[in-house]
Design an enzyme around this catalytic site. Structure first.
Site, mmCIF file in Angstrom:
data_model
loop_
_atom_site.group_PDB
_atom_site.id
_atom_site.type_symbol
_atom_site.label_atom_id
_atom_site.label_comp_id
_atom_site.label_asym_id
_atom_site.label_seq_id
_atom_site.Cartn_x
_atom_site.Cartn_y
_atom_site.Cartn_z
ATOM 1 N N HIS A 1 40.180 32.625 36.526
ATOM 2 C CA HIS A 1 41.395 32.991 37.086
ATOM 3 C C HIS A 1 41.751 34.630 37.146
ATOM 4 O O HIS A 1 42.188 35.044 38.029
ATOM 5 C CB HIS A 1 42.469 32.427 36.179
ATOM 6 N N GLU A 2 41.178 35.238 35.997
ATOM 7 C CA GLU A 2 41.480 36.705 36.120
ATOM 8 C C GLU A 2 40.446 37.470 36.969
ATOM 9 O O GLU A 2 40.930 38.513 37.368
ATOM 10 C CB GLU A 2 40.973 37.279 34.547
ATOM 11 N N HIS B 1 42.276 37.951 40.279
ATOM 12 C CA HIS B 1 43.038 39.157 40.557
ATOM 13 C C HIS B 1 42.246 40.438 40.355
ATOM 14 O O HIS B 1 42.536 40.998 41.207
ATOM 15 C CB HIS B 1 43.835 39.078 38.890
#
Length: 452
Positions: free
Chosen positions: A21-22, A25
């Site tokens: 997920h990170e 980003h």
């Protein structure tokens, strides 16, 4: 050892999902040339840290319950590199892509997992009938346990997926006569024809079971392997590995018999006899109500033991890389639709209650169970969790990515930025709500794992 294995599988599972997920980003922020100050997996005290040439600190922290990508603010004392920009300097559509990329990466990760599974081959079961529901269409045309469905309308059905697809494809068409060729282990091929003309098509949530066919996927034994928190089964005093012997004096030989009685006995006390180690124990079970297809049915909250079938009933199917990709996208979409359905049930308060909210202990337990069944089961569990994480982060709650996206939409519409005070109040309120939900989930976990 069990606790260590649970903790290990939990940390590995959550760390993988958070990293994916990170990373979404991080990569999109780097693509748009945004200066990144920190990339952290976990919260709290730093266990490991490294800094790259672009000034980004990579951190592994001691609490593996989240992570973050901290982009440099223009009021920060850290000096920005000449070729880098601040996040606040980007256009709203660029900010939106950076914010949404975490969830997008989770969805892509799930598709990738399913692609690996389909490409490396999946095991499916031959369509052998395990049981036939009384007074069903299947029973009326003479189908019996042990028969194998060979074809439907002259189209081969080597597994249950093809049986499901062929039945589904013919339900809403004018051609309502379905011809099923089937064979048991002693007879030659026979044909049975049945008419669906007067049957309600909207009843076909699963055309196989709605016709009265119970697939022989595996043996389902009346042995308790899971007890839902605050369920009728927990209140009755069931324990793991209890072997259900009888209900109101009626001998229970299989799980289906037990489940049929439970579904017809909502709010009716039942005398249950179970074999617990070397002694028999009598329990009083009063099934609660749940809604299935707009009808109230009894629910015990306990799960049976599933024993996989012998290899002679199994066949492994391999897919072309492109076909595997299509299948993986379809599978991810199906799970996404199911999650949104559950979210709508929470919103409308139909079948989901606060007691059903699970926390980190439940994730650890489910991860352990999936890992024990093998790599494929664990990967499927990981894919489902990744889709859940991606969707949940897009919910319109200010503290989540979805809330930030809503603010960006509002700012684009207003042509002016939202005031810092509004940001602060909304984050404060949503943080309280999130803490309350996490507390409820943790309490539910503690109740579940201290009573069973």
């Amino acid at each position: 050892m069990h606790l260590l294995f649970n903790f290990f599988t939990f940390v590995v599972t959550v760390s993988i999902l958070i990293t994916i997920h990170e990373l979404g980003h991080f990569l999109t922020a780097r693509y748009y040339n945004v200066m990144i100050e920190k990339f952290s997996i976990g919260f709290g005290k730093t266990l490991w840290e490294k800094c790259d040439k672009q000034g980004t600190k990579y951190i592994i922290a001691c609490i593996p319950l989240g992570g973050y990508v901290k982009m440099l603010e223009n009021n920060n004392k850290i000096q920005k590199l000449k070729n880098k920009t601040y996040f606040c300097e980007k256009k709203n559509w660029q900010k939106a892509i950076i914010i949404a990329s975490g969830s997008i990466c989770n969805i892509i990760f799930a598709i990738f997992i399913y692609w690996i599974i389909f490409f490396s081959g999946i095991i499916n079961y031959r369509p052998v009938i395990g049981n036939v529901i009384t007074n069903s269409i299947a029973q009326n045309i003479g189908l019996t346990p042990g028969m194998e469905i060979k074809s439907i309308n002259n189209i081969a059905t080597p597994n249950w997926d093809t049986v499901h697809d062929q039945l589904s494809n013919n339900i809403n068409k004018n051609k309502t006569f379905l011809c099923i060729s089937h064979v048991n282990y002693y007879d030659n091929n026979k044909k049975k024809t049945f008419n669906l003309y007067n049957y309600e098509a909207n009843k076909f949530n699963n055309p196989i079971t709605d016709l009265g066919i119970i697939p022989l996927h595996s043996k389902i034994l009346p042995i308790v392997t899971k007890i839902e928190n605050n369920s009728a089964g927990m209140k009755a005093g069931f324990q793991l590995q209890d072997h259900i012997i009888s209900i109101n004096g009626e001998i229970i030989k299989d799980w289906k018999t037990f489940d049929d009685i439970i579904q017809k006995s909502s709010n009716i006390p039942l005398n249950i006899t179970v074999q617990r180690q070397e002694k028999q124990v009598n329990l009083i079970l009063c099934p609660t109500n749940i809604i299935i297809n707009k009808e109230k049915v009894g629910f015990s909250g306990i799960s049976p033991k599933i024993v996989l079938l012998h290899k002679e009933y199994q066949k492994k199917y391999f897919f072309h890389p492109i076909t595997s990709l299509i299948q993986s996208i379809q599978q991810t979409w199906n799970i996404t639709k199911l999650i949104f359905k559950k979210l709508s049930e929470i919103f409308y308060g139909t079948t989901i209650t606060l007691n059903s909210i699970n926390g980190p202990l439940s994730i650890a337990y489910d991860a352990k169970i999936a890992a024990q069944y093998g790599l494929v089961h664990y990967l499927i569990f990981l894919a489902i969790l990744s889709i859940n994480l991606g969707i949940m982060n897009l919910l319109p709650i200010p503290i989540l990515d979805g809330g930030y996206l809503i603010f960006l939409v509002i700012e684009s519409y207003k042509k002016t930025p939202i005031s810092p005070k509004t940001y602060k109040i909304s984050y404060y309120i949503s943080s309280i709500i999130l803490i309350i939900l996490m507390s409820i989930a943790l309490v539910n976990d503690l109740i579940r794992f201290t009573k069973i």
